[in-house]
Design an enzyme around this catalytic site. Structure first.
Site, mmCIF file in Angstrom:
data_model
loop_
_atom_site.group_PDB
_atom_site.id
_atom_site.type_symbol
_atom_site.label_atom_id
_atom_site.label_comp_id
_atom_site.label_asym_id
_atom_site.label_seq_id
_atom_site.Cartn_x
_atom_site.Cartn_y
_atom_site.Cartn_z
ATOM 1 N N TYR A 62 0.793 -1.305 -0.109
ATOM 2 C CA TYR A 62 -0.007 -0.013 -0.036
ATOM 3 C C TYR A 62 0.970 1.204 -0.055
ATOM 4 C CZ TYR A 62 -3.470 -3.642 1.139
ATOM 5 O OH TYR A 62 -4.123 -4.456 1.152
ATOM 6 N N TYR A 145 5.272 -19.217 -18.407
ATOM 7 C CA TYR A 145 5.408 -17.428 -18.737
ATOM 8 C C TYR A 145 4.259 -17.000 -19.786
ATOM 9 C CZ TYR A 145 8.126 -13.562 -20.327
ATOM 10 O OH TYR A 145 8.477 -12.289 -21.052
ATOM 11 N N THR A 175 14.051 -7.722 -26.640
ATOM 12 C CA THR A 175 14.723 -6.753 -26.522
ATOM 13 C C THR A 175 16.175 -6.932 -25.800
ATOM 14 O OG1 THR A 175 12.693 -5.491 -26.145
ATOM 15 C CG2 THR A 175 14.592 -4.551 -25.169
ATOM 16 N N ARG A 186 19.728 -15.782 -22.472
ATOM 17 C CA ARG A 186 19.146 -15.118 -23.783
ATOM 18 C C ARG A 186 20.241 -14.944 -24.633
ATOM 19 N NH1 ARG A 186 14.684 -10.797 -21.067
ATOM 20 N NH2 ARG A 186 16.235 -10.458 -19.743
HETATM 21 P P1 NAD Z 1 14.505 -8.876 -16.027
HETATM 22 O O1 NAD Z 1 14.489 -10.132 -15.347
HETATM 23 O O2 NAD Z 1 15.875 -8.155 -16.236
HETATM 24 O O3 NAD Z 1 13.667 -7.854 -14.941
HETATM 25 C C1 NAD Z 1 12.571 -8.315 -14.263
HETATM 26 C C2 NAD Z 1 12.666 -7.582 -13.019
HETATM 27 O O4 NAD Z 1 11.335 -8.008 -12.096
HETATM 28 C C3 NAD Z 1 13.771 -8.049 -12.278
HETATM 29 O O5 NAD Z 1 14.524 -6.998 -11.379
HETATM 30 C C4 NAD Z 1 13.083 -8.706 -11.096
HETATM 31 O O6 NAD Z 1 13.766 -8.897 -9.906
HETATM 32 C C5 NAD Z 1 11.773 -8.391 -10.715
HETATM 33 N N1 NAD Z 1 10.623 -9.193 -10.329
HETATM 34 C C6 NAD Z 1 10.335 -10.386 -10.782
HETATM 35 N N2 NAD Z 1 9.370 -11.001 -10.113
HETATM 36 C C7 NAD Z 1 9.031 -9.997 -8.965
HETATM 37 C C8 NAD Z 1 8.088 -9.876 -7.958
HETATM 38 N N3 NAD Z 1 7.205 -11.073 -7.801
HETATM 39 N N4 NAD Z 1 7.869 -8.693 -7.407
HETATM 40 C C9 NAD Z 1 8.845 -7.715 -7.593
HETATM 41 N N5 NAD Z 1 9.795 -7.672 -8.587
HETATM 42 C C10 NAD Z 1 9.884 -8.876 -9.085
HETATM 43 O O7 NAD Z 1 13.675 -8.818 -17.268
HETATM 44 P P2 NAD Z 1 13.484 -7.747 -18.446
HETATM 45 O O8 NAD Z 1 14.104 -8.552 -19.713
HETATM 46 O O9 NAD Z 1 13.969 -6.378 -17.972
HETATM 47 O O10 NAD Z 1 11.786 -7.952 -18.573
HETATM 48 C C11 NAD Z 1 11.098 -7.064 -18.122
HETATM 49 C C12 NAD Z 1 9.598 -7.218 -18.470
HETATM 50 O O11 NAD Z 1 9.354 -7.418 -19.967
HETATM 51 C C13 NAD Z 1 9.167 -8.495 -17.985
HETATM 52 O O12 NAD Z 1 7.838 -8.695 -17.483
HETATM 53 C C14 NAD Z 1 9.204 -9.430 -19.173
HETATM 54 O O13 NAD Z 1 8.332 -10.323 -19.161
HETATM 55 C C15 NAD Z 1 8.871 -8.365 -20.441
HETATM 56 N N6 NAD Z 1 9.431 -8.912 -21.629
HETATM 57 C C16 NAD Z 1 11.035 -8.404 -21.774
HETATM 58 C C17 NAD Z 1 11.454 -8.876 -22.935
HETATM 59 C C18 NAD Z 1 12.851 -8.836 -23.241
HETATM 60 O O14 NAD Z 1 13.259 -9.279 -24.235
HETATM 61 N N7 NAD Z 1 13.796 -8.275 -22.411
HETATM 62 C C19 NAD Z 1 10.356 -9.505 -23.835
HETATM 63 C C20 NAD Z 1 9.122 -9.779 -23.565
HETATM 64 C C21 NAD Z 1 8.571 -9.030 -22.541
HETATM 65 N N1 UDP Z 2 19.149 -19.314 -28.692
HETATM 66 C C1 UDP Z 2 20.515 -19.832 -29.340
HETATM 67 N N2 UDP Z 2 21.641 -20.096 -28.388
HETATM 68 C C2 UDP Z 2 21.552 -19.511 -27.340
HETATM 69 C C3 UDP Z 2 20.453 -19.068 -26.826
HETATM 70 C C4 UDP Z 2 19.296 -18.804 -27.368
HETATM 71 O O1 UDP Z 2 20.505 -20.172 -30.314
HETATM 72 O O2 UDP Z 2 22.609 -19.406 -26.552
HETATM 73 C C5 UDP Z 2 18.033 -19.290 -29.651
HETATM 74 C C6 UDP Z 2 16.789 -19.828 -29.029
HETATM 75 O O3 UDP Z 2 16.608 -21.251 -29.062
HETATM 76 C C7 UDP Z 2 15.519 -18.900 -29.733
HETATM 77 C C8 UDP Z 2 16.497 -17.598 -30.046
HETATM 78 O O4 UDP Z 2 17.879 -17.757 -29.743
HETATM 79 O O5 UDP Z 2 15.202 -19.539 -30.941
HETATM 80 C C9 UDP Z 2 15.948 -16.552 -29.061
HETATM 81 O O6 UDP Z 2 16.466 -17.077 -27.637
HETATM 82 P P1 UDP Z 2 16.150 -16.271 -26.231
HETATM 83 O O7 UDP Z 2 16.125 -17.174 -25.238
HETATM 84 O O8 UDP Z 2 17.079 -15.034 -26.433
HETATM 85 O O9 UDP Z 2 14.761 -15.645 -26.179
HETATM 86 P P2 UDP Z 2 13.092 -16.109 -26.640
HETATM 87 O O10 UDP Z 2 12.851 -15.567 -28.164
HETATM 88 O O11 UDP Z 2 13.330 -17.597 -27.206
HETATM 89 O O12 UDP Z 2 12.320 -16.093 -25.574
#
Ligand code: NAD
Ligand code: UDP
Length: 311
Positions: A62, A145, A175, A186
């Protein structure tokens, strides 16, 4: 404004926090550090513009003072992270989103959630438009997820329809950039760290699967544009430049000017074969599109990884 960023110590959340502070806002970060790190917010520690609250958003919290905006980014995001923590991942998408929506309703704050291209699963439509309903395995290893994010989207729409909460749904596509954990599995941090260690690049499957990579500064601009200019229906935020993973391995070596061999490894279960956002909606309603080329973004990421001296 006073802005709550859940997951603000993570990769995207910390860049978003930097940007919001540079725009003159006050940021409250709620993070339980399951995958995030305090060092990502290092420059804000001890300053007035960011408060860091260590808390699991799956449990209620809160706030007395008015909150104007909520970016609900908390969730493990890399396949290794969410498969290691499937239950916390489902809880943060479900209970965490419910709690964030409760805060939004109480404070009459606008709320954005970071959904994902994973809601499309292994897509049968290409490129993916927001109108596509997806092709998701509900019991596979990625389901904790995918389904948590799909549930989160449904919860956002229900709060919008039943309580009039002003909601935004960002469907984020792959990203990358500085502050990703080099061992989060990743593909970008995996290839960058393998390359800098002169190891072979681990390509899963035959590398013919595709992804479309968006640089983090473009993502942050897209999220802020969606918050301020969007509507309540989902918007894809990502870079539509699509590349196979094998070609990506070659490009990254070329850009770093480091010759790397390929080590082919088995393809993980349910790995999407093709992924590319259709960003017509983002362009039309937000006037947003990514600016950073893959070459520029990878150069910045590689030089950041080198500067860590951890390789
Ligand atoms: P990340 O793991 O670096 O960041 C996630 C953050 O959330 C971390 O700081 C973690 O400690 C915090 N967190 C997780 N569970 C929590 C909880 N229960 N309470 C409080 N904090 C919590 O990941 P990211 O790449 O920065 O992703 C951020 C968001 O964007 C996520 O929701 C992810 O699903 C979404 N997203 C990211 C990508 C990408 O390519 N990076 C792609 C699609 C969606
Ligand atoms: N991948 C790969 N080698 C690695 C890690 C990932 O070839 O060491 C491939 C994975 O199988 C996927 C793509 O790269 O097809 C992107 O993977 P990532 O885990 O970054 O994200 P996703 O899009 O699958 O959530």
């Amino acid at each position: 404004m006073r802005i709550l960023v859940t997951g603000g110590a993570g990769f995207i959340g910390s860049h978003l926090t930097d940007k919001l502070v540079s725009m003159g806002h006050k940021v409250l970060v709620v993070d339980n550090f399951i995958t995030g790190r305090r060092e990502n917010l290092e420059k804000h520690i001890g300053k007035d513009d960011v408060a860091i609250i260590e808390h699991d958003i799956s449990k209620p919290v809160y706030f007395g003072e008015k909150i104007d905006r909520i970016f609900h980014l908390a969730s493990p995001a890399s396949p290794i992270d969410y498969q290691k923590h499937p239950i916390p991942t489902l809880k943060v998408g479900g209970l965490g989103t419910h709690n964030a929506l409760g805060i939004a309703k109480f404070h009459k704050a606008r709320i954005l959630i970071s959904s994902t291209s994973e809601v499309y699963g292994d897509p049968e439509e290409h490129p993916q438009k927001e109108t596509y309903w997806g092709h998701v395995n509900p019991v596979g290893e990625r389901s904790c997820y995918d389904e948590s994010k799909r549930f989160a989207e449904a919860l956002m729409m229900a709060y919008h329809r039943c309580h009039g909460v002003d909601t935004r749904i960002a469907r984020i596509f792959n990203t990358y950039g500085p502050r990703m954990r080099l061992n989060d599995g990743r593909v970008v941090p995996a290839f960058v760290s393998q390359m800098l260690r002169n190891e072979k690049l681990t390509v899963f499957g035959d590398g013919s699967q595709t992804r479309s990579f968006c640089y983090v500064s473009d993502m942050v601009d897209g999220l802020i544009a969606l918050m301020e200019k969007g509507d309540n229906l989902p918007v894809n935020i990502g870079n539509p430049q699509e590349i196979t993973i094998l070609e990506f391995a070659r490009r990254i070596s070329e850009i770093a000017q480091i010759k790397s061999e390929i080590n082919f490894q088995p393809l993980p279960a349910d790995d999407p074969k093709r992924r590319r956002p259709d960003i017509t909606r983002a362009k039309t309603i937000l006037g947003w599109e990514p600016k950073k080329s893959l070459e520029e973004g990878l150069k910045e990421t590689i030089s950041w990884a080198k500067s860590l001296n951890r390789i």
